[in-house]
Write an enzyme that holds these catalytic residues in place. Structure first.
Site, PDB file in Angstrom:
ATOM      1  N   GLU A  55      -5.832 -11.156  -1.342  1.00  0.00           N
ATOM      2  CA  GLU A  55      -6.695 -11.112  -0.175  1.00  0.00           C
ATOM      3  C   GLU A  55      -8.170 -10.942  -0.660  1.00  0.00           C
ATOM      4  O   GLU A  55      -8.889 -10.215  -0.065  1.00  0.00           O
ATOM      5  CB  GLU A  55      -6.418  -9.621   0.662  1.00  0.00           C
ATOM      6  CG  GLU A  55      -4.881  -9.545   0.934  1.00  0.00           C
ATOM      7  CD  GLU A  55      -4.573  -8.311   1.828  1.00  0.00           C
ATOM      8  OE1 GLU A  55      -5.182  -7.732   2.204  1.00  0.00           O
ATOM      9  OE2 GLU A  55      -3.294  -7.877   2.003  1.00  0.00           O
ATOM     10  N   GLU A 104       0.729  -1.210   0.142  1.00  0.00           N
ATOM     11  CA  GLU A 104       0.103   0.081  -0.015  1.00  0.00           C
ATOM     12  C   GLU A 104       0.938   1.336  -0.073  1.00  0.00           C
ATOM     13  O   GLU A 104       0.640   2.364   0.928  1.00  0.00           O
ATOM     14  CB  GLU A 104      -0.899   0.096   1.193  1.00  0.00           C
ATOM     15  CG  GLU A 104      -1.906  -1.293   1.191  1.00  0.00           C
ATOM     16  CD  GLU A 104      -2.946  -1.070   2.251  1.00  0.00           C
ATOM     17  OE1 GLU A 104      -2.677  -0.420   3.177  1.00  0.00           O
ATOM     18  OE2 GLU A 104      -3.929  -2.131   2.265  1.00  0.00           O
TER      19      GLU A 104
HETATM   20  C1  GLA Z   1      -4.915  -4.577   4.169  1.00  0.00           C
HETATM   21  C2  GLA Z   1      -3.688  -5.498   4.856  1.00  0.00           C
HETATM   22  C3  GLA Z   1      -3.936  -6.857   5.265  1.00  0.00           C
HETATM   23  C4  GLA Z   1      -5.062  -6.937   6.540  1.00  0.00           C
HETATM   24  C5  GLA Z   1      -6.238  -5.868   5.891  1.00  0.00           C
HETATM   25  C6  GLA Z   1      -7.369  -5.736   6.683  1.00  0.00           C
HETATM   26  O1  GLA Z   1      -5.417  -5.321   3.252  1.00  0.00           O
HETATM   27  O2  GLA Z   1      -2.850  -5.785   3.504  1.00  0.00           O
HETATM   28  O3  GLA Z   1      -2.980  -7.480   5.838  1.00  0.00           O
HETATM   29  O4  GLA Z   1      -4.828  -5.956   7.383  1.00  0.00           O
HETATM   30  O5  GLA Z   1      -5.810  -4.675   5.269  1.00  0.00           O
HETATM   31  O6  GLA Z   1      -7.600  -6.833   7.679  1.00  0.00           O
END
Ligand code: GLA
Length: 371
Positions: free
Chosen positions: A283, A166
């Protein structure tokens, strides 16, 4: 209907496992680490299938973990705040438990994440002043030893690393997340330079273990990637000009029921693939809310069906891109244990995963298996 009644039974997976075991014997071969009858086995010719896990899963839903996945990500356990709470102390307990589970079963891990502006401990930045080159060297040496320690401990079982998470801005007209978007890294370095160092340290740590072993393993990970493609490619070009080849892009893929569209996703995949980058879905979950302030809704059969169709659409795009996609990882296993039940609204039930609870697969699971 057949699928739904099977799904209601607690032993729903048994006939599936037996049937697919027989079928498997005559057809293609999944690695031994891939559970029979699993989503991972169904996708053996496409990409690996993972779940983000914590100690909670081992204590509460070990069967569900063993059922569907052939890779794992530590939900939090490898983040700097968890694994390196004070400068003098590493706490390996939870990450070791997950890594040992993976080693015992021949699963692979995604290393998540070596640098992030969130869940970073305060000590990492203590005594560092923006613009002061000596203290910047201190920050770099802390980052280097943190990255080396984590890589050295898990290099045998981690096959790809989210080196940086990020770092790209959400704002239009700005490439990098800066101080206004809570990046202490950017603030203290005074630029995006820290991204370069994280990749450099990760590559050096892997190469020191075994020359050539960093190849294919270094990823950048972010959310809303379809909206950030050009900025991310700008960053990759800049890194390349500094001698760092990033191997791939992690699409976090915290999606909702309509966004991103299949077309937008395909467009983003095309841009990365044509520039030679690998892609992973890192994710995945699908919230049923499109408005962060929306009131809680019940999970009706109609909503379950609509969400299953959404998952089916996403997976059909993923399958089309199997030449570039290396893995698809869900951000959890079951709806009863998802970060989305507390974010962005505390206590609002969401239903973003493949299972309701460890023993109750949803229509979404059947839908992504139906091809
Ligand atoms: C982001 C992070 C993850 C997690 C999510 C929320 O996507 O990359 O590691 O913390 O937020 O759970």
């Amino acid at each position: 209907m057949q699928r739904f009644s099977l799904a209601r039974s607690r032993m729903w997976w048994l006939p599936l496992a037996l049937a697919s075991g027989l079928w498997l014997a005559g057809c293609h071969s999944a690695p031994e680490s891939t559970p029979r009858g699993s989503v991972a086995e169904k996708y053996a010719d496409y990409f690996s299938i993972g779940a983000a896990v914590s100690a909670w899963h081992f204590d509460h839903t070990p069967d569900a973990l063993a059922r569907d996945f052939n890779r794992l990500t530590c939900e939090n356990a490898m983040k700097a705040q968890n694994i390196h709470p004070t400068e003098a102390t590493y706490d390996w307990t939870e990450a070791d438990r997950i890594a040992d589970y993976a080693r015992e079963r021949g699963l692979k891990l995604t290393g998540h994440t070596l640098l992030w502006h969130r869940q970073a401990p305060d000590w990492l930045f203590a005594g560092v002043t923006a613009g002061d080159s000596e203290s910047l060297e201190l920050l770099k040496s802390r980052l280097k030893s943190q990255i080396e320690a984590v890589i050295n401990r898990y290099a045998d079982v981690v096959d790809n690393w989210d080196v940086v998470n990020e770092a790209i801005s959400n704002a239009s007209g700005k490439v990098y997340r800066d101080r206004s978007e809570q990046s202490q890294w950017y603030e203290l370095f005074g630029s995006e330079e820290y991204i370069y160092w994280a990749f450099q340290y990760a590559r050096d740590a892997l190469e020191a273990i075994e020359p050539g072993s960093s190849l294919g393993k270094l990823y950048y990970n972010d959310y809303s990637v379809t909206a950030k493609v050009d900025k991310i490619l700008t960053m990759f070009d800049w890194l390349e000009s500094r001698g760092i080849r990033v191997d791939g892009i992690g699409f976090q893929s915290h999606e909702n029921m309509t966004w991103p569209s299949a077309n937008d996703l395909q467009g983003a995949f095309d841009k990365f693939a044509s520039a030679g980058y690998k892609i992973k879905i890192s994710e995945l979950d699908v919230t049923v809310y499109s408005d962060s302030a929306a009131p809680e809704v019940p999970y009706t059969p109609a909503l379950e069906t609509a969400q299953a169709e959404r998952f089916a659409t996403l997976f059909s795009v993923y399958r089309k891109n199997k030449a570039s996609i290396t893995s698809v990882t869900f951000w959890g296993v079951s709806d009863d244990h998802s970060w989305l039940n507390n974010q962005p609204v505390v206590g609002r039930d969401d239903y973003p995963l493949l299972y309701k609870d460890a023993n109750t697969p949803k229509a979404a699971r059947a839908a992504i298996m139906d091809f």
